[in-house]
Each structure stands twice: as structure tokens, then as C-alpha cells.
Design an enzyme around this catalytic site. Sequence first.
Site, PDB file in Angstrom:
ATOM      1  N   HIS A  63      43.457  43.937  32.615  1.00 24.29           N
ATOM      2  CA  HIS A  63      42.356  43.407  31.936  1.00 24.29           C
ATOM      3  C   HIS A  63      42.453  43.275  30.218  1.00 24.29           C
ATOM      4  CE1 HIS A  63      38.009  42.806  31.514  1.00 24.29           C
ATOM      5  NE2 HIS A  63      38.406  42.172  32.359  1.00 24.29           N
ATOM      6  N   GLU A  65      41.037  34.545  45.965  1.00 24.26           N
ATOM      7  CA  GLU A  65      41.933  35.539  45.467  1.00 24.26           C
ATOM      8  C   GLU A  65      42.584  36.619  46.303  1.00 24.26           C
ATOM      9  OE1 GLU A  65      40.035  37.022  41.989  1.00 24.26           O
ATOM     10  OE2 GLU A  65      38.155  37.717  42.985  1.00 24.26           O
ATOM     11  N   ASP A  88      44.783  37.320  40.815  1.00 25.70           N
ATOM     12  CA  ASP A  88      44.516  38.574  41.664  1.00 25.70           C
ATOM     13  C   ASP A  88      45.574  37.877  43.279  1.00 25.70           C
ATOM     14  OD1 ASP A  88      43.476  40.991  41.402  1.00 25.70           O
ATOM     15  OD2 ASP A  88      41.544  39.605  41.111  1.00 25.70           O
ATOM     16  N   CYS A 103      40.765  29.442  37.699  1.00 25.02           N
ATOM     17  CA  CYS A 103      40.702  30.352  36.304  1.00 25.02           C
ATOM     18  C   CYS A 103      41.571  31.523  36.140  1.00 25.02           C
ATOM     19  CB  CYS A 103      38.899  30.819  36.623  1.00 25.02           C
ATOM     20  SG  CYS A 103      38.756  31.726  37.854  1.00 25.02           S
TER      21      CYS A 103
END
Length: 753
Positions: free
Chosen positions: A361, A602, A626, A673
Amino acid sequence: MLSTLRRIVQEVNSALDLEEALRLIVHLVRNAINTDVCSVYLLDFNRKRYTLMATEGLNPESVGKVSLGVSEGLVGQVGLREEPVNIQNAASHPKFIYLKETGEEKYNAFLGVPIIHQAKVLGVLVVQHVEDRQFDEGEESFLVTVSAQLAGVIAHAKASGEFAEFANREKGGNRIEGVKGSTGIAIGHAAVIFPPADLDAVPDRKPDSIAKEVRIFRVALEAVRQDIKNLQVRLEDSLRMEERDLFDVYLRVLDKNSLGGEIVKKIREGHWAQGALRIVVQHYVRNFELMEDPYLRERSADVKDLGMRILAKLQQVGPVRLDYPDDTILIGEDVTTSMVMEAPREKLAGIVSLRGSRNSHMTIVARALGIPTVVGAQELPIHQVEGNLLIVDGYRGIIFTHPSEELLKYYGEILEEEKQLVAGLEAYRDLPAVTKDGHNIALWVNTGLLADVARSLNQGAEGVGLYRTEIPFMVRDRFPSENEQEAIYREQLQAFAPRPVTMRTLDIGGDKALPYFPIVEENPFLGWRGIRITLDHPEIFLVQIRAMIKASVGLDNLRILMPMISSVLEVEEACYLIHRAYHELVEEGFKVKMPPVGVMIEIPAAVHLTKNIAERVDFISVGSNDLTQYLLAVDRNNARVAYLYHSLHPSVLHALKYIVDVCHQENKSVSICGEMAGEPASALLLMAMGFDSLSMSAASLLKVKAAIRQVDIKTVKEWLLEAMKMDNPEVVRSYLDLEMELAGLGGLVRPGK
Ligand code: PEP
Ligand code: MG
């Protein structure tokens, strides 16, 4: 055997440098196996030779002097074959080379095992015996186990040693490999950041004033002594005599003639107070841990405790990090999103994290901010880099310490080229993303930070494909209320209106933690994450949905997206809650349109359910970060397996194409995305697959648009056709790089190529 092994690893781990680590290895292993000789030979990659670096049993004078070529002797054989060589009579082996200086002629039995770290041979661990007998199976497997466990420690100590040596020579450039985090080049000075209250994480730092550090330390020491005295008085009646005596021991340890005095001495040698504390306490702890007497061994915990108490006081006196150089390269063992957000943006030139990976992240946030980042740089000696000049090459995932003038010049030129590229890209700002032969695709942005809004609008974004709502949740100390959320969301929706804004419902868990909602799990990426949490907590979900819908009153540009969907049941439950919230709001008098609802694909299970999911919602968005992690079973956060994480893996490409085709059969729009959408070559491939929109960080937008505007869709479809026939992700990558180069787009992949 297990406890011996554990003890060896623990002791070697706490060695101060490579020399001490190797000395401990040969001493402890020789005792454990009860053999005559134990030696370590390390491979010098440049000279391609093994050098005897430590021994117990052979002539100590030969250490550092005796060396062998990579294919010479039995040591060379072990390295070449990458497996143990176990012989009863070494001299009778055809590869045996007699090394006179070592005095090894009297030893017959030989057992050598390779020391391998990350698939690279670092050296060879050897035991020898006078007796003419073969080492038994148990001894062999013990040595293999020791070697495998120590390889990481040796690799780290070796890198630190090489670093220190380099620091003394002060020329050339020392290269440290990591993983590409965020593209770009940064030249700047290291500012080490570390979590508070962690003594082992405290870095070395040169103080501005030794007298000031001594003063700060004395204040902290006195405060701890006072705390202990107070505690002693408070507990007088509730403790036994010998327990009370322990407080006197503590006070004595803190005395100026003991620990306290030694720390002051270390400060006077040129360390800052926290660093001196770490060095002295670690030294004491190690000595206590090595003691045979269990009572004395236990005392190591007391010293650690005292160390932590003093550290807590010191960190109250002087915070963890206040000063950031103008060209900060932020460095940490595990740099977190909040550490990045706390650093002043105008001073932040680059980031290096020893842990983490391309899709953790923090890295995604760094990319959003356009900060060159390298992660997984495990070999960087974090304690020794504070204030040093570094180069961060985010294109290749490399860091250079002690860069030479030449290297600085080379990277300075790339930086200049980058600036020109960015300036050149400005021209694309207000142009549509359309190919030379007229194919149009929507380019959206991923947002989450407040700063993203201005940057995205500045880059001509056509909408928001992913607003990560967890980011505003992260910077608070409790869940934001419905009103607070509404205000945050309104700001986003208003800034982009009438362009669509896709807001994802809270996607916490995995590596996205909220400080006030800790989730401790053995396997967080396969655990309680995303929609699983919010469906278990409808009160959190409903508040968020209500806030989103209320925020869109009068704008009607909201789209709601659900993360981590693995079944249609989850889709149905979540849709039910969303509709319920909407109808309640309408009943309450809000005049607002029902927003389109979408699902993120995902998880591999969702790929195969694309049709069933698409039937139930308005749009689909693929989370390729993911999806790649789960399809390839590669933790997106684990630097050790980062080389296996390929978004261009054939399995990923085929899954993506399948999703696009099914969505279009269902007449549903499909976007992507994940981070691959922001990488120009991958973006072209995704456009050729038929994605209706690509959503990426604002920093990538103009590069991707420039690539799109310089190709024909017809040509890129041919690339896709070729790429889909390939079975190796590396081949796909180099094929695309080559095509980009031939199309004159190489500079978009990496300037200075
Ligand atoms: C993804 O998984 O691709 C994605 C966009 O979501 P995140 O990176 O926030 O998990
Ligand atoms: Mg995701």
C-alpha cells in the site's frame, strides 16, 4: 539438536559485524558437531575466488590469505554443485588441492556444504576431522540446516561490511538491489525513520553537539532512576524482600559506573544518545544471553527493559524525526503509508524501504505522489546510512550509496531528461486519449489523498476510476462519522463533477491497517478483508454508503464499487444494503439518483463468475494488483518472492481478456484500476484487449496518454495477439519493451535507456 541450532542462529544473529559472525559460526558449529576443524570460505563475486574467512582448527594465520578459484579444490566443488560433498579421505579425491598454509594435511574426513542465499552461493561451510571416517547423515543434515539458516545473516553482515569498507574508501558507487516501487530517479540525503519504542530499530547518527546528547541522556537516565525509585516505594508492601532487591539491582545497573557510564562514553565517541543506548544495551543483552547460568541469562530481559525505559524518555525529549533534509530520501525498515504522509512533501525526493513490495500500500501511495521508490532493499545497512548521499533508481529498483562523480553525472542527466519529458507531456493535457487511427479510451485516475484531486485535474483526468476510501480512514484515530465522511466525499465528487467518481467501499485488512481497528491474523491476505469485513459490520458499511449518497446530492456523479468479492452471495447482500440505504435516504427527503454499483474482480473465483456478477451490477472494474497476487499465489507485499510477481504473466493476461469479453457480452462496461494500467506498455495491451477505461495514478496519466496517441490500435492489437501466444512473462515483458522501443516510445518506459 533443535535447541543447539536455535542458539547458534540467535548468537550469530546478534554479532556486531561479519568478522564476529563468522568467528561465532566456526566456534559454535565445531563444538556442536564435536569435530576438529570448522571453517568458512566466502565467495568474492568480483574476483571469482573463495577466501578462507574464519577457522577453528586450521592455522589462524592463513585466514584472509588463502583463496581458491571457483572451480578449484573441494570447496570449489561444493560451490559448483550447490550440494554437500562428504568424503572419508579428502586427499584421495581427484579435486583435492593441498593448501600448505592452512596445515590441513592431517585432516582426512571432509564435509562441505554450500551457503546459499536467494539462490546465490555466498560461500562454503566446511568441517574436517583427523579420523579417517565419513561424517554421518545426521551431521550432514545438521550442517545443511545450520548453513541454510545462517545464509541470510551472513548475506546481511557481508553487505554491511562491504558498505563500511566502502564508506572508508569514499569512491565509486556501492550498488544495492531492491524491487522497483515507483519509477523515477532521486538524488538526495538519507533520513532514516524508525518506529518509536523499538530499540533495535534505532539507527546510527552523528550528533550536532556531543555535550547536548550527554545532557539529554543524563536527563532521561535520571527520570528512569526516579521512576524506579517511585515504583520501589509504591510496591514496598506488596513484594517479597528478594523482589524488592531487584529494584536495587536496576538502580545499580543504571549507575554512572555501569550502563549509564558506558553509554556516556559511547556518546563521547561520536554517537547520538539513542544510538549509543542501542549499542551498549545490545552488547549487554548479548553477553547475558550467552551465559550458561539460567538466572544470569534471564537478566538480559532486565537490561532490555531498562533500555526501553530510557529510550521512551529519550524519545519524549527528542521526537523520532523532526528534521528532514531538503532532498530527503526517506529510509526505513518498513516505511508505512503514514510515515510517508507525515514527511513534508516538498522535501521528499525518494523512498527506500527494506521491506514491502511493488504493490504494497505504501508503494501505491508513493506512486500516486510520484516519488521515486525502491522497496525490498534488504541488504541496505540501515544503521549506517543516516545523512549519506544516495541515488534511488526507481526504474530499475536499485540504490547507490557513496556514488562517484561519474555516477552522479549520469543520473543527473537522466533527471534532466525526466524533467524535459514531463514538460513535453504537458502538451497532452487537454487532448483526448485517442490512437492515430481513431480508437478512443477513457483515462481515469486513482485517488485517495487530498493532494490527488488538484494533481489529477491538472493532468486532464476524465474521471476517478478508484477512490480508495480507506486512506482518509487511516489518518484518524477512530472511524469518521457519517457527517465527516459526507464532507470528505463531497469534496471529491464536487472537484470532479460532472465527471464520474468511483468510490470503493472500505477495503481494509491485508496490508491496509487502521490503527484503531487492528486485525491480527496469520494470513491477512487470505483473511478478513474488504467486503468480508463490511458485510460483517453492516453498521460501518451503511454509514459509509449513506455518506457517499448524501454527498452526491445535486451532483449525481457517484459510482459505488465493492472490493474483494468472491461470490454472488456477497454481491447480493451488499447490493441489498446499498439499495436499503438509498431508499431510506429518499424517504428522509434526499433528492438523489441511485448511483451505478460495480464490483471489483480481483479474486480468481470472481473471474470465473464474471458473467453471474456482471448480470447483477452496472459495471466491472478489475483490480489487477490483487488478481495477480491471488492468481500467482505471490504475496504482493513479500520482497522475497517479488521476482515472481508479474502482471504480464500469461495466466493474468488470459484472465483479463476473458473478463473483458464476458463483460462486453453482458453489455457492461469494464475498466481496470490496478497499477499495470499506469505502465505505458501494459496500458497499450489493456487497450487492445478492449477495456473501456484505464484508471491509474495521476503521475502516470500523461505518459500513458502520450503512448496511446502515438500508436495505431491495429498495431497494438497485433502486439496483443503475439503476447497472448507467449508462455513466459519475462518474454512478454521484453517483447513489449522492444516494440515500444521500435515505436519510438522507449523513453516513456525509462528515460536514459
Ligand atoms: C487492486 O487490487 O488492483 C486494486 C486496485 O486495489 P488495491 O491495490 O487497493 O488493493
Ligand atoms: Mg485490491
